[in-house]
Design a protein around this motif. Sequence first.
Motif, mmCIF file in Angstrom:
data_model
loop_
_atom_site.group_PDB
_atom_site.id
_atom_site.type_symbol
_atom_site.label_atom_id
_atom_site.label_comp_id
_atom_site.label_asym_id
_atom_site.label_seq_id
_atom_site.Cartn_x
_atom_site.Cartn_y
_atom_site.Cartn_z
ATOM 1 N N PRO A 466 0.835 -1.207 0.000
ATOM 2 C CA PRO A 466 0.000 0.000 0.000
ATOM 3 C C PRO A 466 0.867 1.253 0.000
ATOM 4 C CG PRO A 466 0.081 -0.937 2.198
ATOM 5 C CD PRO A 466 0.854 -1.882 1.306
ATOM 6 N N GLN A 467 0.507 2.210 -0.814
ATOM 7 C CA GLN A 467 1.288 3.440 -0.903
ATOM 8 C C GLN A 467 1.338 4.159 0.443
ATOM 9 O OE1 GLN A 467 -0.690 5.632 -3.994
ATOM 10 N NE2 GLN A 467 0.329 4.532 -5.664
ATOM 11 N N GLY A 468 2.499 4.719 0.749
ATOM 12 C CA GLY A 468 2.651 5.518 1.955
ATOM 13 C C GLY A 468 2.740 4.722 3.241
ATOM 14 N N THR A 469 2.946 3.429 3.140
ATOM 15 C CA THR A 469 3.019 2.587 4.336
ATOM 16 C C THR A 469 4.431 2.033 4.416
ATOM 17 O OG1 THR A 469 0.733 1.985 3.897
ATOM 18 C CG2 THR A 469 1.859 0.743 5.588
ATOM 19 N N LYS A 470 5.324 2.806 5.030
ATOM 20 C CA LYS A 470 6.747 2.511 4.955
ATOM 21 C C LYS A 470 7.123 1.209 5.655
ATOM 22 C CE LYS A 470 8.194 5.933 2.486
ATOM 23 N NZ LYS A 470 8.776 5.694 1.153
ATOM 24 N N SER A 471 6.499 0.920 6.792
ATOM 25 C CA SER A 471 6.875 -0.308 7.486
ATOM 26 C C SER A 471 6.473 -1.531 6.674
ATOM 27 C CB SER A 471 6.238 -0.360 8.879
ATOM 28 O OG SER A 471 4.841 -0.255 8.798
ATOM 29 N N ASN A 472 5.351 -1.422 5.965
ATOM 30 C CA ASN A 472 4.939 -2.511 5.086
ATOM 31 C C ASN A 472 5.910 -2.637 3.918
ATOM 32 O OD1 ASN A 472 3.371 -3.489 2.569
ATOM 33 N ND2 ASN A 472 2.103 -4.171 4.277
ATOM 34 N N GLU A 473 6.295 -1.496 3.377
ATOM 35 C CA GLU A 473 7.252 -1.496 2.266
ATOM 36 C C GLU A 473 8.592 -2.090 2.700
ATOM 37 O OE1 GLU A 473 9.539 1.710 -0.649
ATOM 38 O OE2 GLU A 473 7.827 2.346 0.561
ATOM 39 N N LEU A 474 8.996 -1.789 3.929
ATOM 40 C CA LEU A 474 10.270 -2.315 4.419
ATOM 41 C C LEU A 474 10.231 -3.835 4.506
ATOM 42 C CD1 LEU A 474 13.087 -1.950 5.632
ATOM 43 C CD2 LEU A 474 12.001 -1.629 7.862
ATOM 44 N N ARG A 475 9.127 -4.368 5.030
ATOM 45 C CA ARG A 475 9.007 -5.826 5.100
ATOM 46 C C ARG A 475 9.043 -6.437 3.701
ATOM 47 N NH1 ARG A 475 5.133 -4.995 8.626
ATOM 48 N NH2 ARG A 475 3.491 -5.644 7.196
ATOM 49 N N ALA A 476 8.362 -5.782 2.766
ATOM 50 C CA ALA A 476 8.354 -6.284 1.391
ATOM 51 C C ALA A 476 9.758 -6.268 0.798
ATOM 52 C CB ALA A 476 7.407 -5.452 0.535
ATOM 53 N N GLN A 477 10.522 -5.222 1.103
ATOM 54 C CA GLN A 477 11.895 -5.138 0.607
ATOM 55 C C GLN A 477 12.756 -6.250 1.201
ATOM 56 O OE1 GLN A 477 12.855 -1.146 1.738
ATOM 57 N NE2 GLN A 477 12.236 -0.265 -0.233
ATOM 58 N N GLN A 478 12.485 -6.594 2.454
ATOM 59 C CA GLN A 478 13.277 -7.651 3.074
ATOM 60 C C GLN A 478 12.907 -9.021 2.508
ATOM 61 O OE1 GLN A 478 12.351 -6.401 7.090
ATOM 62 N NE2 GLN A 478 14.485 -5.811 7.420
ATOM 63 N N ILE A 479 11.651 -9.216 2.165
ATOM 64 C CA ILE A 479 11.254 -10.433 1.445
ATOM 65 C C ILE A 479 11.977 -10.473 0.105
ATOM 66 C CG2 ILE A 479 9.328 -11.587 0.284
ATOM 67 C CD1 ILE A 479 7.507 -10.430 2.499
#
Length: 622
Positions: A466-479
């Motif tokens: 989801p746009q603007g959800t940095k902690s979610n984006e961070l988890r996705a980047q770690q995946i």
Amino acid sequence: MPSARSAMRAIPNSSTTTATLSPAITWIGTHWSSVDGRFDSRPQRRDIQKKRKHMNRRTTALAAVAVLSVAGLALAGCAQPNAKPTNGAGETEAPQLPLVGWTDVPASNLEQGGTLSLAVLSSGTDEGNWNIATSLGANVEVVNMQAPIMGTPYKATKDGAVEPDPNYATSIELTSDDPQTVDVKLNDKAVWEDGTPLTANDYEATFAALSGKNDKFDIASSAGFDKVASFDVKSDYEFSFTFSSPYADWQALLTQPAVPADIAKDPAKWGGYTTKPLPSSGPYVMSKIDNNAKVYTETPNPKWWGDAPKLDKITWTVIDQGSQAQAFANNEINAVDNVQDVDTYTAALKKSGAKALNSGGLTYSQVTFNGLQAPLDDANVRKAVAQAIDRELISKTANSPLGVEATTNGNWIYMPGQKGYTDTVGEKLPYDLDAAKKLLTDAGWANADGKWTKDGTELKLSVIVPQGTKSNELRAQQIQSSLKKIDIDVTLDEVPSADYFTNIQNGKYEMATFSWQGTLFPVSSTESLFYPAQKPGGNGQNFAFVSDDRLGDLWTQANAELDPEKRLKITQQINEVIADYMPMLPFYPSPNISIVDSNLANYGPSTFMGWASDWTKVGFTK
């Protein structure tokens, strides 16, 4: 022990903790709130209630999204997505957070008197109802601030079990397995705030209202109550109820506070508490309500029959999350609860005499695999992906900046610290890159020149974000970073936050990482996450869309098994079946964190008991 019934909520920002178990509150079901992806396992009676409920949770979640975006950026600075993995050949046993964040202080060591000032994000007036059994009042903030004025026959223990609260029940006994019958003997000293006795008739009327049989009653959930076939009032202070079929989570019904019979028999009165709470049955009463200033004052209940409260007053003030650290620094409040971001954490700790308390929580982050989308329609591919994701690193990145030891969650039903918890993920599918590669090879994929191919198709995956959800984006980047180590390219599919869960529900994704919130009664509440299989766009919460036929019989057995030890064996079988087809990989439990004044005692975060196990013992040290 007021009840918010067994809840699992989902959140794309898994580091939020807005709906962890509230003070002495439990939920019995599964519900989701769309802004930051947290799901509750609280089944709703009517679709319109579910939609309005989501709106309630968004009030809380929107604030969380903002602070979590900051947290995500700070966490990224702590551990980049391509940081060194913890262990490429198997995970070490993860530590567990404490079940209770505070250390008990004897009442004799507390001052008599004083005012405890606390903050909430909204009130019952803001949400539209103070009755926590209604669809509008079943809100974490509303429940939290009424915990000192309510009580129930069962209360939570620190390890997630329940026990009778002698202030309300002298005996609770399962007297028959067939038909399943429960007998309850009430404390004959218990009264409502006007001195009227709290009797079996109040419970009878409350059970009837919550049964769902009368659509005129606005209720958050009928789970369990709809299985009660008969209710027998034996005397003013004893009643029994019998189920139409075995119901293993029967204790959950006695974590619901009674409502006075004259209110519980009248749908208009039941739903009419829009600007003030229902009558108190706890050690405090709501003595002053200022809906304009959004300040609510509780004082000792002069009719209370139990141990005398230590405090003279508890005030609850509605303060937005971003302003609470400053309010704490200004001595306007004595605690900042549900700390979710580094900025709040560090700012609050700067106050002289402040201390950080933390405990485990009931919310856990995870990644769900769309089992209908190739190549994730192959269970071996899903298991390979699961074994290649470094869960320990993801946990450290999210939790270490908040001063909390990183832990992982390896169970699909129970949370760490809960009886029945076993690290099934660690046992069956530990982090192991070589094992992941072997699973892909066994599934017919071949690796050449750093690419996996099968029948001319390259193995590529995506994570919806989801746009603007940095902690979610961070988890996705770690995946993304983890899977790159076994030559699987992962792209981040960023979508507007308003479309995030719509896309997930409709199956328009491959992998999605958000959070579920667990409950005191997790067996019945988690079934809908895994069984049955469902079609995209349909009703239900199985967003992997696939299942295993073995789960149907196993969950039927588990929900009907009244022997706790036998039930645990069944739930272990359920976990092993889920590991076998891998629809979702749990990551870590989100901690509960509070920053409090150092002289505040017997208050703070806990995994299962809320912010206080006994409000009469909350006070300030001498």
